[in-house]
Each structure stands twice: as C-alpha cells, then as structure tokens.
Write a protein that holds these residues in place. Structure first.
Motif, PDB file in Angstrom:
ATOM      1  N   ASP A 115       0.849  -1.194   0.000  1.00 13.51           N
ATOM      2  CA  ASP A 115       0.000   0.000   0.000  1.00 13.51           C
ATOM      3  C   ASP A 115       0.883   1.242   0.000  1.00 13.51           C
ATOM      4  OD1 ASP A 115      -2.105  -1.727   0.203  1.00 13.51           O
ATOM      5  OD2 ASP A 115      -2.267  -1.562   2.384  1.00 13.51           O
ATOM      6  N   ASP A 116       0.454   2.269  -0.720  1.00 15.95           N
ATOM      7  CA  ASP A 116       1.253   3.500  -0.801  1.00 15.95           C
ATOM      8  C   ASP A 116       1.546   4.087   0.579  1.00 15.95           C
ATOM      9  OD1 ASP A 116       1.175   3.152  -3.491  1.00 15.95           O
ATOM     10  OD2 ASP A 116       0.121   5.016  -3.971  1.00 15.95           O
ATOM     11  N   LYS A 117       0.573   3.962   1.510  1.00 17.56           N
ATOM     12  CA  LYS A 117       0.796   4.598   2.819  1.00 17.56           C
ATOM     13  C   LYS A 117       1.897   3.876   3.629  1.00 17.56           C
ATOM     14  CE  LYS A 117      -3.306   2.605   5.173  1.00 17.56           C
ATOM     15  NZ  LYS A 117      -3.404   1.419   4.365  1.00 17.56           N
ATOM     16  N   VAL A 118       2.120   2.599   3.344  1.00 15.19           N
ATOM     17  CA  VAL A 118       3.196   1.867   4.041  1.00 15.19           C
ATOM     18  C   VAL A 118       4.561   2.299   3.494  1.00 15.19           C
ATOM     19  CG1 VAL A 118       4.089  -0.445   4.620  1.00 15.19           C
ATOM     20  CG2 VAL A 118       1.634  -0.091   4.358  1.00 15.19           C
ATOM     21  N   VAL A 119       4.574   2.654   2.203  1.00 16.17           N
ATOM     22  CA  VAL A 119       5.832   3.039   1.545  1.00 16.17           C
ATOM     23  C   VAL A 119       6.498   4.214   2.264  1.00 16.17           C
ATOM     24  CG1 VAL A 119       6.790   4.089  -0.562  1.00 16.17           C
ATOM     25  CG2 VAL A 119       5.199   2.175  -0.736  1.00 16.17           C
ATOM     26  N   ALA A 120       5.715   5.248   2.590  1.00 16.25           N
ATOM     27  CA  ALA A 120       6.289   6.456   3.185  1.00 16.25           C
ATOM     28  C   ALA A 120       7.023   6.134   4.487  1.00 16.25           C
ATOM     29  CB  ALA A 120       5.185   7.471   3.439  1.00 16.25           C
ATOM     30  N   GLN A 121       6.413   5.296   5.327  1.00 16.23           N
ATOM     31  CA  GLN A 121       7.029   4.942   6.607  1.00 16.23           C
ATOM     32  C   GLN A 121       8.332   4.168   6.387  1.00 16.23           C
ATOM     33  OE1 GLN A 121       7.144   1.616   8.006  1.00 16.23           O
ATOM     34  NE2 GLN A 121       7.654   2.111  10.120  1.00 16.23           N
ATOM     35  N   ARG A 122       8.324   3.283   5.404  1.00 13.70           N
ATOM     36  CA  ARG A 122       9.526   2.479   5.145  1.00 13.70           C
ATOM     37  C   ARG A 122      10.673   3.334   4.609  1.00 13.70           C
ATOM     38  NH1 ARG A 122       7.750  -3.276   2.609  1.00 13.70           N
ATOM     39  NH2 ARG A 122       6.369  -3.921   4.294  1.00 13.70           N
ATOM     40  N   MET A 123      10.335   4.252   3.708  1.00  7.92           N
ATOM     41  CA  MET A 123      11.395   5.020   3.044  1.00  7.92           C
ATOM     42  C   MET A 123      12.074   6.003   3.982  1.00  7.92           C
ATOM     43  SD  MET A 123      11.191   3.710   0.286  1.00  7.92           S
ATOM     44  CE  MET A 123      11.445   4.334  -1.319  1.00  7.92           C
ATOM     45  N   THR A 124      11.257   6.680   4.806  1.00  5.88           N
ATOM     46  CA  THR A 124      11.874   7.698   5.664  1.00  5.88           C
ATOM     47  C   THR A 124      12.733   7.042   6.752  1.00  5.88           C
ATOM     48  OG1 THR A 124       9.777   7.799   6.813  1.00  5.88           O
ATOM     49  CG2 THR A 124      10.213   9.571   5.269  1.00  5.88           C
ATOM     50  N   GLY A 125      12.445   5.781   7.087  1.00  3.68           N
ATOM     51  CA  GLY A 125      13.235   5.101   8.122  1.00  3.68           C
ATOM     52  C   GLY A 125      14.364   4.252   7.567  1.00  3.68           C
ATOM     53  N   ARG A 126      14.514   4.227   6.244  1.00 11.12           N
ATOM     54  CA  ARG A 126      15.551   3.354   5.665  1.00 11.12           C
ATOM     55  C   ARG A 126      16.950   3.924   5.901  1.00 11.12           C
ATOM     56  NH1 ARG A 126      15.232   1.469  -0.374  1.00 11.12           N
ATOM     57  NH2 ARG A 126      14.876   3.670  -0.758  1.00 11.12           N
ATOM     58  N   ARG A 127      17.869   3.056   6.206  1.00 11.99           N
ATOM     59  CA  ARG A 127      19.289   3.418   6.248  1.00 11.99           C
ATOM     60  C   ARG A 127      20.029   2.358   5.419  1.00 11.99           C
ATOM     61  NH1 ARG A 127      16.840   6.966   7.866  1.00 11.99           N
ATOM     62  NH2 ARG A 127      17.029   8.174   9.788  1.00 11.99           N
ATOM     63  N   SER A 128      21.000   2.825   4.595  1.00 15.88           N
ATOM     64  CA  SER A 128      21.684   1.897   3.694  1.00 15.88           C
ATOM     65  C   SER A 128      23.182   1.965   3.918  1.00 15.88           C
ATOM     66  CB  SER A 128      21.429   2.272   2.229  1.00 15.88           C
ATOM     67  OG  SER A 128      20.086   2.607   2.034  1.00 15.88           O
ATOM     68  N   CYS A 129      23.848   0.863   3.604  1.00 17.56           N
ATOM     69  CA  CYS A 129      25.313   0.848   3.698  1.00 17.56           C
ATOM     70  C   CYS A 129      25.876   1.262   2.337  1.00 17.56           C
ATOM     71  CB  CYS A 129      25.808  -0.541   4.070  1.00 17.56           C
ATOM     72  SG  CYS A 129      27.615  -0.587   4.090  1.00 17.56           S
ATOM     73  N   PRO A 130      26.661   2.353   2.280  1.00 16.66           N
ATOM     74  CA  PRO A 130      27.182   2.803   0.989  1.00 16.66           C
ATOM     75  C   PRO A 130      28.251   1.857   0.442  1.00 16.66           C
ATOM     76  CG  PRO A 130      28.065   4.148   2.781  1.00 16.66           C
ATOM     77  CD  PRO A 130      27.080   3.187   3.399  1.00 16.66           C
ATOM     78  N   LYS A 131      28.807   0.985   1.321  1.00 15.10           N
ATOM     79  CA  LYS A 131      29.889   0.113   0.865  1.00 15.10           C
ATOM     80  C   LYS A 131      29.364  -1.240   0.371  1.00 15.10           C
ATOM     81  CE  LYS A 131      34.466  -1.345   2.175  1.00 15.10           C
ATOM     82  NZ  LYS A 131      35.173  -1.854   3.355  1.00 15.10           N
ATOM     83  N   CYS A 132      28.598  -1.959   1.207  1.00 20.66           N
ATOM     84  CA  CYS A 132      28.182  -3.313   0.781  1.00 20.66           C
ATOM     85  C   CYS A 132      26.719  -3.369   0.343  1.00 20.66           C
ATOM     86  CB  CYS A 132      28.447  -4.328   1.893  1.00 20.66           C
ATOM     87  SG  CYS A 132      27.336  -4.167   3.295  1.00 20.66           S
ATOM     88  N   GLY A 133      25.991  -2.264   0.476  1.00 24.62           N
ATOM     89  CA  GLY A 133      24.610  -2.230  -0.030  1.00 24.62           C
ATOM     90  C   GLY A 133      23.579  -2.813   0.918  1.00 24.62           C
ATOM     91  N   ALA A 134      23.975  -3.217   2.131  1.00 22.03           N
ATOM     92  CA  ALA A 134      22.993  -3.778   3.072  1.00 22.03           C
ATOM     93  C   ALA A 134      21.950  -2.705   3.409  1.00 22.03           C
ATOM     94  CB  ALA A 134      23.693  -4.244   4.342  1.00 22.03           C
TER      95      ALA A 134
END
Ligand code: AP5
Length: 224
Positions: A115-134
């Motif tokens: 659902d689109d409304k779940v997307v917003a919560q997931r994206m703003t809380g995402r953190r990514s590793c710039p080296k290995c992509g985790a």
C-alpha cells in the motif's frame, strides 16, 4: 533460475533479493545500486542519471538497457534476480529479446504488492550501507549497533531520494510507468503476486514458497 522482482519503491525488493541470493546462490543485479555506484565513481553515466534519480523520475530506457544488458547476459548462466529492472514495458520487451537471442528466458516474476501509505514509513526510516549495499530500517530492521553496518562496519547513510517529496514522485512514476510491466508479465510467463505489507520474514516465506517449487533440490534446504 532467472527471476524478476517487481514492486513499488520501498516494497522491499532489495531486502528480499539479498535473502534470495543468499539462499539460492544467484547473482543480485540491482539497477538502482549500479546507478548509485556509477554516481559515486563520478562516471559519465552516473552524471547523466543524477538529475532523473534526484527528482524521482526514471532514467531513459536507452541508458538503462545498455547499462544492464552486458551484466544480465554474463549472469544468465549462473542465474540472477533482477531488482528495479525492467521498469518500463519497453525495458521488459528488450530484456526478453536479448535473453531469447541466447536461448534463455525469465523463469519467474514475483510482484511485491504494497500500500502507498506503508511506503512512506519504510522510506523515511531506511538506512543503507554505501559500501556493501545492506539495507536497514530504524524501527523494523535495526542494525546491531545504531548507525553501523552489521556486515562491513561502515557508517550507514540515508539515501538522498528518500525525502517525502521525492518518494511521492517515485510512487507517481511507479504507478504511471512501472505498473504496466506487471500486466506485461502477467500475460507472458510464470507470475506471482506477493503481499509485501507484512513483516520482512513473512514476505520472505511467501517468496521462498514460490521459488522452492522451481529450485534444484539441493538448494532448498539452506537456512536463512
Ligand atoms: P531503486 O534503487 O531501484 O529504487 P526503488 O525501486 O525506488 O526501490 P528502493 O530501493 O527504494 O526500495 P526497495 O523495494 O528495494 O525496498 P528496500 O528493500 O530497500 O531506483 C532508484 C532510482 O534509480 C529510480 O528512482 C530511478 O531514477 C533510477 N532507476 C533504477 N532502475 C531504473 C530503471 N530500470 N529504469 C529507469 N530508471 C531506473 O526496503 C525499504 C525499507 O523498508 C528498508 O528500510 C527496509 O529495511 C524496510 N523493509 C523492507 N521490507 C520490509 C517489511 N516487509 N516490513 C518492514 N520493513 C521493511
């Protein structure tokens, strides 16, 4: 196995792909990760893609198809899972044509429904590793040490295209340009819809339930 994972931004494509490759020994080809690597390396391709990515638009088909073609053909013997590609009907048709010329095809398409409304919560809380992509999430999938990658110890970052305005544009782009790819694959081959609104491990169980039916027997018993 040659698999395509479809889904809106934040549906969990990257998260599930990492689990799929670890279980079945496939190559993970993410068009978004390749573009981000090109950008950090300051290549011509990275510079061309930058403006599109930062606004939430798609990078033009001809740039993407050329970028992905070589990697896909190289990986097509060992098997792969495609993440973020194809994203337009034209990209899907060109992928089919290129595989067909070497006597191959996509074996299954998994479409993560969110659902689109779940997307917003997931994206703003995402953190990514710039080296290995985790990929992590500040609430749903926390690293062991706050802000640090479990795998390689690098400092985690927030993607510049994860702001609310750009996420809204990426969702619009998805509905207009990528949703038709779902219909394309529904008519052409083995297609599975997967409810991706629940917990990541529940989604993984659904994904594996489908892929285990296709995987060689020896690869079915590895624990994630
Ligand atoms: P790309 O990098 O492909 O971005 P995207 O498709 O928008 O997908 P994301 O990587 O944002 O999300 P995801 O589905 O992988 O979710 P994730 O697992 O990280 O593309 C970026 C840009 O590049 C595009 O906008 C475009 O400009 C360009 N581009 C790329 N490919 C292109 C192409 N083929 N053609 C043209 N342009 C192209 O999960 C998200 C968060 O949620 C994480 O924090 C994760 O921990 C958490 N999470 C995941 N699953 C769950 C769950 N089940 N429950 C709770 N939390 C979860």
């Amino acid at each position: 196995m040659r698999i395509v994972l479809l889904g809106a931004p934040g549906a969990g494509k990257g998260t599930q792909c990492k689990r799929i490759v670890s279980k079945y020994g496939l190559l993970h080809l993410s068009s978004g990760d390749i573009l981000r690597q090109e950008r950090s390396a300051g290549t011509e391709l990275g510079k061309k893609a930058q403006g599109y990515m930062d606004s939430g638009a798609l990078v033009p088909d001809e740039i993407i198809v050329e970028m992905m073609a070589g990697a896909i053909i190289k990986a097509s013997e060992s098997g792969f899972v495609l993440d973020g590609f194809p994203r337009t009907v034209d990209q899907a048709a060109q992928l089919d044509k290129s595989l067909k010329s070497s006597g191959k095809k996509i074996d299954a398409v998994l479409s993560l429904q969110i659902d689109d409304k779940v997307v917003a919560q997931r994206m703003t809380g995402r953190r990514s590793c710039p080296k290995c992509g985790a990929v992590y999430h500040i609430e749903n999938l926390k690293p062991k040490v706050n802000g640090i990658c479990d795998g390689c110890g690098s400092k985690l970052i927030q993607r510049p295209d994860d702001t609310p305005e750009v996420v809204a544009n990426r969702l619009r782009t998805y509905h207009q340009q990528t949703k038709p790819v779902v219909d394309y694959y529904k008519k052409n081959g083995t297609f599975y819809d997967i409810d991706a609104n629940s917990d990541a491990s529940d989604v993984t169980a659904l994904v594996i339930g489908h892929l285990d039916k296709m995987a060689p027997v020896g690869s079915r018993c590895r624990i994630l």
